[in-house]
Each structure stands twice: as C-alpha cells, then as structure tokens.
Design an enzyme around this catalytic site. Structure first.
Site, short mmCIF file in Angstrom:
data_model
loop_
_atom_site.label_atom_id
_atom_site.label_comp_id
_atom_site.label_asym_id
_atom_site.label_seq_id
_atom_site.Cartn_x
_atom_site.Cartn_y
_atom_site.Cartn_z
N ASP A 159 0.90 -1.08 -0.03
CA ASP A 159 -0.08 -0.04 0.16
C ASP A 159 0.99 1.16 0.12
O ASP A 159 1.64 1.66 1.03
CB ASP A 159 -0.78 0.10 1.32
CG ASP A 159 -2.12 0.61 1.11
OD1 ASP A 159 -2.26 1.70 0.43
OD2 ASP A 159 -3.17 0.17 1.70
N ASP A 214 -3.14 4.61 -2.35
CA ASP A 214 -3.96 5.40 -1.48
C ASP A 214 -4.39 6.46 -2.10
O ASP A 214 -3.37 7.42 -2.26
CB ASP A 214 -3.32 5.50 -0.10
CG ASP A 214 -4.10 5.88 0.97
OD1 ASP A 214 -5.05 5.12 1.29
OD2 ASP A 214 -4.00 6.95 1.59
N GLU A 261 -6.67 3.80 -5.39
CA GLU A 261 -7.97 4.24 -4.78
C GLU A 261 -8.49 5.51 -5.34
O GLU A 261 -7.88 6.71 -5.22
CB GLU A 261 -7.89 4.49 -3.25
CG GLU A 261 -9.06 4.64 -2.44
CD GLU A 261 -8.60 5.11 -1.26
OE1 GLU A 261 -9.77 4.87 -0.12
OE2 GLU A 261 -7.58 5.54 -0.72
N HIS A 273 -10.94 -2.08 4.39
CA HIS A 273 -10.78 -1.78 5.77
C HIS A 273 -11.27 -0.57 6.23
O HIS A 273 -11.28 -0.01 7.14
CB HIS A 273 -9.16 -1.62 6.05
CG HIS A 273 -8.63 -0.53 5.15
ND1 HIS A 273 -8.23 -0.65 4.04
CD2 HIS A 273 -7.84 0.73 5.42
CE1 HIS A 273 -8.00 0.37 3.37
NE2 HIS A 273 -7.64 1.10 4.43
N ASP A 274 -11.82 0.13 5.38
CA ASP A 274 -12.63 1.32 5.39
C ASP A 274 -14.27 1.20 5.30
O ASP A 274 -14.75 2.25 5.69
CB ASP A 274 -12.23 2.46 4.54
CG ASP A 274 -10.96 2.87 4.56
OD1 ASP A 274 -10.37 2.92 5.72
OD2 ASP A 274 -10.46 3.27 3.54
C1 GLC Z 1 -7.52 5.87 2.58
C2 GLC Z 1 -7.51 4.72 3.36
C3 GLC Z 1 -7.64 5.14 4.68
C4 GLC Z 1 -7.01 6.14 5.11
C5 GLC Z 1 -6.93 7.58 4.17
C6 GLC Z 1 -5.95 8.31 4.48
O1 GLC Z 1 -8.76 6.11 2.16
O2 GLC Z 1 -8.06 3.59 2.76
O3 GLC Z 1 -7.77 3.88 5.46
O4 GLC Z 1 -7.40 6.66 6.34
O5 GLC Z 1 -6.71 6.93 2.87
O6 GLC Z 1 -4.72 7.71 4.43
#
Ligand code: GLC
Ligand code: CA
Length: 553
Positions: free
Chosen positions: A102, A203, A245, A319-320
């Site tokens: 990641d 990310d 993402e 995980h979110d």
């Molecule tokens: C992404 C991750 C999340 C994190 C955010 C800031 O959305 O999936 O878990 O808190 O980025 O890095």
C-alpha cells in the site's frame, strides 16, 4: 483468447486484502504482524488467491493505523523487520502468491524526516515537499475541512505558516508540484520493486494533484500527468499490478486510469456502488436504504463501459467499509446464504475481485459502546456530532452501521480465546460471535462461505469467460432479482441472484434449463421455479448449447 485475455496475470487473478494489525499476532502483543501473516499462508493458498494486498506496514506513529508513514523504506517494529518482509515475499512466492504493498503518496506522517526538515525554515530544501500558505494565527487560508474532522490547515508558529492536510493533522499533504519530491518517491518505489513485490495499491491517488487555493482536492488539473510520469518511472519497468483508490472516479476517468495501453495503472477502486445507501448530499453516516435498481444500473454501466476499454476492480469490502453481509445481506438467519449470494453476484463479473480478510468467512459488523472504538475517524465523528447536538443513540446507530472498525476487528481463526488471533490482549475487541464464525470451522466444509469463495476462485481460473466475457444485465427493472450474463466466443455464464429475504418467482427458468449448473447456494437444490431467500445460481452454456444469436463473434 478473447481480447481481454491479453496475458496480463492480474486479469485472471483474485486478490486478498490483509489488514495486518488485525490478521494474526505471532508474539502475543495483541497486534497482528508479518510473522503472523507468514503463519497463515497455507490458509490463503487453500483459498486459492493469487496476491495479497497488505495495508501499510511501513514505519509509522500509527495515528491513522499506518496510513501516516514516517519511513517508506522500513517496516514498523510493531509488524516486524525488513527481513520479515523479505521472508514473506519469498514464502508467498513459493505458493505463487504475490505481495502488493500500500503506497501512501498523498501525504506522509508529520514525523517523517522530510516534514521535520520542512519545519526548520522556509529555505530548507524539504520545505517545498509540503503545501504551505502564509498567514496569521487564527486566520485560516480558507475554510477547507479535513476528512477526519476540523480544518484542513494547521498553524506552525516557528514558520508563521499553515500547512495543508486533507486527513489528520499528523498527515501533512505532500506537494506533487515539486519534481525532487516526485523523484524521491520513484526511487523508493523502485527500491521496493527490487525486493520482489508484485504490485502496489495507491492510497487516495486521485487527491495528489491538489490546488487548495481553488479548493480542489480530487481530480486536480495535473493528476493524470503526474500518474503517467509515476507509471513510466516505476511500474512500467516491471510486470506489476497497480490499483489506485479513486473516490471521485467516473467511468470516463476510469478509462484513463486503466487504459489498456498501460500508461497509467492497471485499475482503480471506484466507489459509486458503495455510496448508494447514504442520504444524497450527506455523509456516509447519514443512512438511507439501498436503491436496488440503481445498484444494478451502476454495476451494469461500469461493466459495459470498461469492457475492452479499461479494467474494473470488484469489491464489496475493505478496511474502510462495513461488512457486506451485515450491510446488504442478512447477518442473522440467512448469514451463510446471503454471504454466498453476494460473493456469487460479484465474482461472476468482469474485473479483478478483491476479498477483504474475513469476508470469505461471512464475518459481520460489530455494535460496540463508543469506548471500544479505536478508529480516529469514528472517534472524531462521535465528538463532532455530539457537539452539533445529535442524540447519542443516533450517532451510535451510524457508527454501528458504518464505522471502519467493523472491518478491523480481529480475524476469527477458531473458537478459542480471542478467536485464536492473539495470546495476549487484542488491540481492538474481537467480534463476540467468534465462537460461531471462524476459519477452523469452515476450511474443510464445502458448504461453508469459505467453500463458496474457494469454488468461485477455482471457476474463475477454469473458465475464460469469467475474464473476457462481455456483460449483459437481465431484468433491470426487477425489484428483487440481480441477474446477468457474461458471453464470449464459446460460452455463456448466467448468474441469477435473489437479493432479498423473500421468495420470488424465477422468470429465467427457461434460460437456466438449457445450461449446466456450476454453483448454487441452495441447500437441497431448491425449488426450481422459485428463488428462495438469497438464493443464487450460476450456470454455464458451452459450445453446442449456444444459439447463433448468443455467440458473440
Ligand atoms: C484511504 C485509506 C484510509 C486512510 C486514508 C488516508 O482512504 O484507505 O484507511 O485513512 O486513505 O490515508
Ligand atoms: Ca504482534
């Protein structure tokens, strides 16, 4: 071979996401770690996955559970050492499993060396690695807000400047306009590639090209220019999978990101389907019922528009996000059946499926009291909404439905204490249902949720139509059935799912009659003319069974 079977390994792959803190603890400190993951590789091999995406394990003060990195080229001692990582890559490789890291490139930790240097003075060479605005204490440059609550600006008295942070104050945004920063990032990525990783998840990649003066965070003007440079300098030099993402992705943007010419990324995570059950214009905490026909429309559009023009990622969970079986399935009477239905519905589509740890067991949401939550976003939300005058019960209802900690409770390995996750005290409480729901009880049972995921992975490997078939939605107006076909030159896959807990008539019986049943979640074959609660069936027609019209030449 169909057009999309172009030899890219990740088009046939199934990827498993591990949230390392919550997966398996090897040393009893209550926190999952790399040796814990190594000890579970046989489990993952049995499931049949091709790659593991690891949420961040780099050195971090853990303000946002590792999404705040203070050293990109070291492992946080909580998770182990660089040697452990090398061992993980090697041991996974022996099982044909690749490791995907990641990359958190939108921001670093405020404890990163770059930021500590940056704060020393405006002339410091690292100062420009971050996003600063001059100002006066108490007068923010503008009213932008951070994702985890509060303003997006933090005052640094020594400098007489504010820095910009889209997430917590401990996650200062990196300034991608600076070419030296970009170079350092590329070198770091190439260093990891040299260690043998199989790819990267990027990310919040759509937020790197920010322009705070114009209040632009997502999809900034230079975004695709930056990604193309990043890709050319790093990923394109190796046979890697990359997934960005991108909360703000539309199908048009996704075609850029995942252009088959390989100029950007392999694919993106887009969230259109995942945001459907919230109040329009509200936040994820503002709960609304799922508009089922919209869900079908959204999936169909992504499937059709990216066919031969890009590549989809397929996911329900990460995980979110809350657990899908609690969210859109039924985590009571029909837990097993609805978890399998959701799996079959998703895994028949075109794209690369992602399974989030515990999803393959049908793990569920939790309903803790506020003191049990660990997530920075959840805790801040609770405080903010109390201040705004929301009632406590209402806030907790939102948290129970949507908190990120729903996904972060420890992996349920067996019925022993703390679900076999740790011999110490887990950093977050185990879901109390671990005595019923655990890996040990499912691994050998073909009728379990695990058994169903295992079958789906096997089918994807066996039949090319899963990878290259085109998509057609059936019964788009139906209020309960989610059904579609996937068709290539020599076969057709048919997926028929009852999305709800009431029995409905099956209008597709005739179509089903002319095909072979590949997989069903019905306990005893089911009543043929009816679809029982959450019933799902997958059929395949091959060769002579296909009419001329059905063949796509
Ligand atoms: C992404 C991750 C999340 C994190 C955010 C800031 O959305 O999936 O878990 O808190 O980025 O890095
Ligand atoms: Ca540990």
């Amino acid at each position: 071979m169909g057009k999309q079977n172009d030899g890219k390994w990740w088009k046939r792959a199934v990827i498993y996401q591990i949230y390392p803190r919550s997966f398996a603890d090897s040393n009893g400190d209550g926190i999952g770690d790399l040796q814990g993951i190594i000890s579970k590789l046989d489990y993952l091999e049995r499931l049949g996955i091709d790659a593991i995406w690891l949420s961040p394990v780099c050195r971090s003060p853990q303000d946002d559970n590792g999404y705040d990195i203070s050293d990109y080229q070291d492992i946080d001692p909580m998770f182990g050492t660089l040697e452990d990582m090398e061992q993980l890559i090697a041991e996974a490789g022996r099982r044909q499993i690749r490791i995907i890291l990641d990359l958190v490139l939108n921001h670093s930790s405020d404890e990163h060396r770059w930021f500590r240097e940056a704060k020393k003075g405006r002339e410091n060479p690292y100062h420009d690695y971050y996003v600063w605005r001059d100002g006066v204490e108490g007068q923010l440059p503008n009213d932008m807000r951070a994702a985890f609550g509060g303003p997006a600006w933090e005052w640094v008295p020594e400098l007489g400047q504010y820095y910009f942070h889209q997430f917590s104050v401990k996650q200062p945004d990196l300034n991608w306009e600076n070419p030296r920063l970009r170079r350092e990032i590329y070198d770091m990525i190439n260093w990891w590639t040299g260690k043998g990783v199989g790819g990267f998840r990027l990310d919040v990649i759509d937020q790197i090209a920010k322009d705070p003066d114009r209040k632009i965070t997502g999809n900034g003007p230079r975004l695709h220019e930056f990604i193309r440079e990043l890709s050319a300098e790093t990923f394109q030099k190796a046979d890697l999978v990359t997934v960005g993402e991108a909360w703000g992705a539309t199908t048009e943007l996704a075609k850029l990101y995942s252009n088959p010419d390989n100029s950007e990324l392999s694919m993106v995570f887009q969230f259109e389907h995942i945001c459907l059950d919230q109040v329009a214009g509200g936040e994820k905490w503002d709960l609304a019922p799922l508009p089922f026909r919209r869900l079908k429309e959204v999936f169909a559009r992504w499937q059709v528009e990216l066919h031969n023009k890009g590549w989809n990622s397929l996911f329900w969970n990460n995980h979110d996000l809350p657990r899908i079986v609690s969210r859109w399935g039924n985590d009571g009477e029909y837990r097993v059946k609805s978890a399998k239905m959701l799996a079959m519905l998703l895994h028949g589509m075109q794209g690369t499926p992602y399974i989030y740890q515990g999803e393959e067991l049908g793990m569920t949401n939790v309903a803790f009291g506020i003191e049990e939550y660990r997530d920075i976003e959840t805790r801040n939300l609770y405080r903010e909404r109390l201040e705004k005058g929301y009632g406590e019960a209402e806030i907790l209802a939102s948290i129970h439905a949507r908190s990120r900690d729903n996904a972060r409770t420890p992996m349920q390995w067996d019925a022993g204490e703390h679900a076999g996750f740790t011999e110490g005290t887990p950093w977050i409480k185990v879901n109390p249902n671990y005595r019923q729901i655990h890996a040990a009880g499912q691994m050998e049972d073909p009728d379990s949720v695990f058994g169903c995921y295992r079958q789906l992975i096997r089918l994807r490997k066996e039949y090319g139509v899963f990878t290259d078939g085109d998509f057609q939605m059936l019964l788009p107006e139906d209020e309960a059935i989610f059904a579609y076909t996937r068709t290539n030159e020599d076969s057709q896959l048919l997926v028929v799912c009852n999305f709800y807990g009431r029995t409905v008539e099956d209008p597709l019986v005739e179509m089903e009659d002319s095909a072979d049943l590949l997989l069903t979640n019905a306990e005893n074959g089911g009543e043929r003319q009816l679809l029982e609660p959450y019933e799902a069936r997958m059929y395949l027609k091959t060769g002579g069974m296909l009419s001329q019209k059905e063949k796509h030449l």
